[in-house]
Enzyme design. Sequence first.
Site, PDB file in Angstrom:
ATOM      1  N   ILE A   9       2.619   3.441  -5.563  1.00 45.72           N
ATOM      2  CA  ILE A   9       2.096   2.791  -6.769  1.00 45.72           C
ATOM      3  C   ILE A   9       0.812   2.031  -6.443  1.00 45.72           C
ATOM      4  O   ILE A   9      -0.179   2.113  -7.177  1.00 45.72           O
ATOM      5  CB  ILE A   9       3.146   1.835  -7.381  1.00 45.72           C
TER       6      ILE A   9
ATOM      7  N   ALA B  38       0.849  -1.205   0.000  1.00 49.97           N
ATOM      8  CA  ALA B  38       0.000   0.000   0.000  1.00 49.97           C
ATOM      9  C   ALA B  38       0.872   1.237   0.000  1.00 49.97           C
ATOM     10  O   ALA B  38       0.732   2.131   0.839  1.00 49.97           O
ATOM     11  CB  ALA B  38      -0.933  -0.005   1.211  1.00 49.97           C
ATOM     12  N   GLY B  39       1.833   1.282  -0.952  1.00 48.40           N
ATOM     13  CA  GLY B  39       2.672   2.476  -1.090  1.00 48.40           C
ATOM     14  C   GLY B  39       2.109   3.360  -2.187  1.00 48.40           C
ATOM     15  O   GLY B  39       0.902   3.335  -2.477  1.00 48.40           O
TER      16      GLY B  39
ATOM     17  N   GLU C 122      -0.913  -4.934   2.797  1.00 50.94           N
ATOM     18  CA  GLU C 122       0.281  -4.182   3.217  1.00 50.94           C
ATOM     19  C   GLU C 122       0.927  -4.853   4.428  1.00 50.94           C
ATOM     20  O   GLU C 122       0.244  -5.196   5.391  1.00 50.94           O
ATOM     21  CB  GLU C 122      -0.132  -2.733   3.550  1.00 50.94           C
TER      22      GLU C 122
ATOM     23  N   HIS D 288      -9.185  35.110  -3.898  1.00 47.14           N
ATOM     24  CA  HIS D 288     -10.452  34.542  -3.435  1.00 47.14           C
ATOM     25  C   HIS D 288     -11.414  34.402  -4.608  1.00 47.14           C
ATOM     26  O   HIS D 288     -11.537  35.340  -5.389  1.00 47.14           O
ATOM     27  CB  HIS D 288     -11.073  35.446  -2.372  1.00 47.14           C
TER      28      HIS D 288
ATOM     29  N   GLY E 245       8.125  -1.566  -3.764  1.00 46.43           N
ATOM     30  CA  GLY E 245       9.348  -0.779  -3.837  1.00 46.43           C
ATOM     31  C   GLY E 245      10.145  -1.111  -5.085  1.00 46.43           C
ATOM     32  O   GLY E 245       9.773  -1.981  -5.879  1.00 46.43           O
TER      33      GLY E 245
ATOM     34  N   SER F  70       3.646  -4.113  -5.815  1.00 45.12           N
ATOM     35  CA  SER F  70       4.273  -2.776  -5.755  1.00 45.12           C
ATOM     36  C   SER F  70       4.877  -2.620  -4.362  1.00 45.12           C
ATOM     37  O   SER F  70       4.287  -1.996  -3.484  1.00 45.12           O
ATOM     38  CB  SER F  70       3.241  -1.693  -6.043  1.00 45.12           C
TER      39      SER F  70
END
Length: 475
Positions: free
Chosen positions: A194, A191-192, A213, A454, A281, A279
């Site tokens: 990518i 769960a990084g 993960e 604004h 690393g 994914s």
Amino acid sequence: MSKNFDVIVIGGGPGGYIAAIRAAQLGFNTACIDEWKNAAGGPAPGGTCTNVGCIPSKALLQSSENYEHAGHAFADHGIEVKGLSLNLGQMLARKDGVVKQNNDGILYLFKKNKVTFFHGRGSFAGSDGNGYQIKLAGAKEETLTGKHIVIATGSNPRALPNAAFDEKLILSNTGALAIDTVPKKLGIIGAGVIGLEMGSVWRRLGADVTVLEALPAFLGAVDEQIAKEAHKMFTKQGLKISLGVKIGSITPGKKEVTVDYADEKGIAQKVVFDKLIVSIGRVPNTIGLNADGIGLKLDERGFIAVDGDCKTNLPNVWAVGDVVRGPMLAHKAEEEGVAVAERIAGQHGHVNFNTIPWVIYTSPEIAWVGKTEQQLKAEGVAYKAGTFPFLANGRARALGDTSGMVKFLADAKSDEILGVHIVGPMASELISEAVVAMEFRASAEDIARICHAHPSLSEATKEAALAVDKRALNF
Ligand code: FAD
Ligand code: NAI
């Protein structure tokens, strides 16, 4: 054409092609060698970033977000879409077109700046008084000589030991960007950045996405408060995120892949997916350089060993980007490429690692620069925090996206900005103001006193800066 160069850059990703352009701008006779091939076997400079990274992933993130908006968000604006359907082939073709525009753009920039481009693999063949001999293996085989060599050979996806990438069932980022039918059940390990970006793409297009993960904490490098908020929102969108898992066996079948794992309580689980993205690393790419042969030192993790100036152990040999220590980010690679070219010219190129921004292009986006609250606590730094929710921002309400917040962390005594963290709409663009402020060592009060247009999302930045001093105006 001369085969002797002042500078030869090996690798044409963001680190390499930018180093080559800057070296040429500084008056050096420069070559860049890159081996990436497009589908027709022709050159496709731009590296991982352009071909299977930043650019195609952002193209698909945009397309899939448009699709999701057309299906779910437009009705609220009074826009009724009937007969909405997905043409995935066209979506992927558009993405390929965006990639090609970028490849062609780099070839044009090489011409414009008089960088000589060679398509093929470069490796060290030797060295003598004239410099280093680089053997080029490609359509043409030849040897080039360069006084200075810049290595920018990037990184490759890390595979799980028991699950090699086949890009059919077990996908790296390359396969994840080219799935030709939306999978019913998509598994993602890691769960990084990518995992979350690709998981978002395929969930929006209709896949049932499960993310597994290993770590017990979600997005451990992100400020905890921001990560918690993001976790809540991703879960609400339908991403099934399991933390603290231990992956066991991965068994590809004919049309599916089975993952056995232990969940966070240690209970054995088995899930069958149509596709599995791994994914977890990336690893530095030094394959084929002949690093050993030339005596180029690698560190214990396989990165090319460099000092703070990107100098390797060999005289006049430099290395930048994913193949050296530091964050694996395109803009970090580019900054190192520019700095090295300037150092070769005797100038004082500099990269400030404290002000490199990070962005995760999910929806909402997550962006940050500087220290997280947990880092400041661990370092014993006295700080003040100020947050402002997009819920209280007029532009966010008009956009129909009020998720998330801006968070400032400032030194308790001097008020210097130490970190800025954003989860919310257009966080990738908003973070630039914080980067500039930190680069100029601004205080939170400096931002709080600057007039912001604004209605704009950037008013949330100003309000979060005001909140550091407990004087937000609109919340
Ligand atoms: P690379 O881009 O990997 O380029 C290296 C090049 O060198 C390649 O073309 C390779 O073929 C070539 N090469 C290697 N060896 C040789 C050799 N011996 N001879 C000739 N050529 C050789 N970063 C961001 O900042 N923002 C993002 O949004 C982002 N999104 C990403 C999404 C995905 C899916 C992935 C995988 C990565 C993403 N990244 C992103 C990370 C980014 O792609 C990398 O940090 C960046 O590409 C590193 O640049 P580089 O020049 O060091 O290496
Ligand atoms: P990552 O480092 O971002 O995430 C990998 C995740 O996998 C981590 O959470 C890690 O704990 C987990 N993991 C590792 N081993 C595992 C295992 N055996 N089982 C389960 N989980 C495991 O790496 P990712 O997502 O592969 O991306 C690589 C790099 O590419 C990023 O770190 C980033 O530098 C770059 N990138 C940048 C993007 C951006 O800037 N928007 C987008 C995509 C990639």
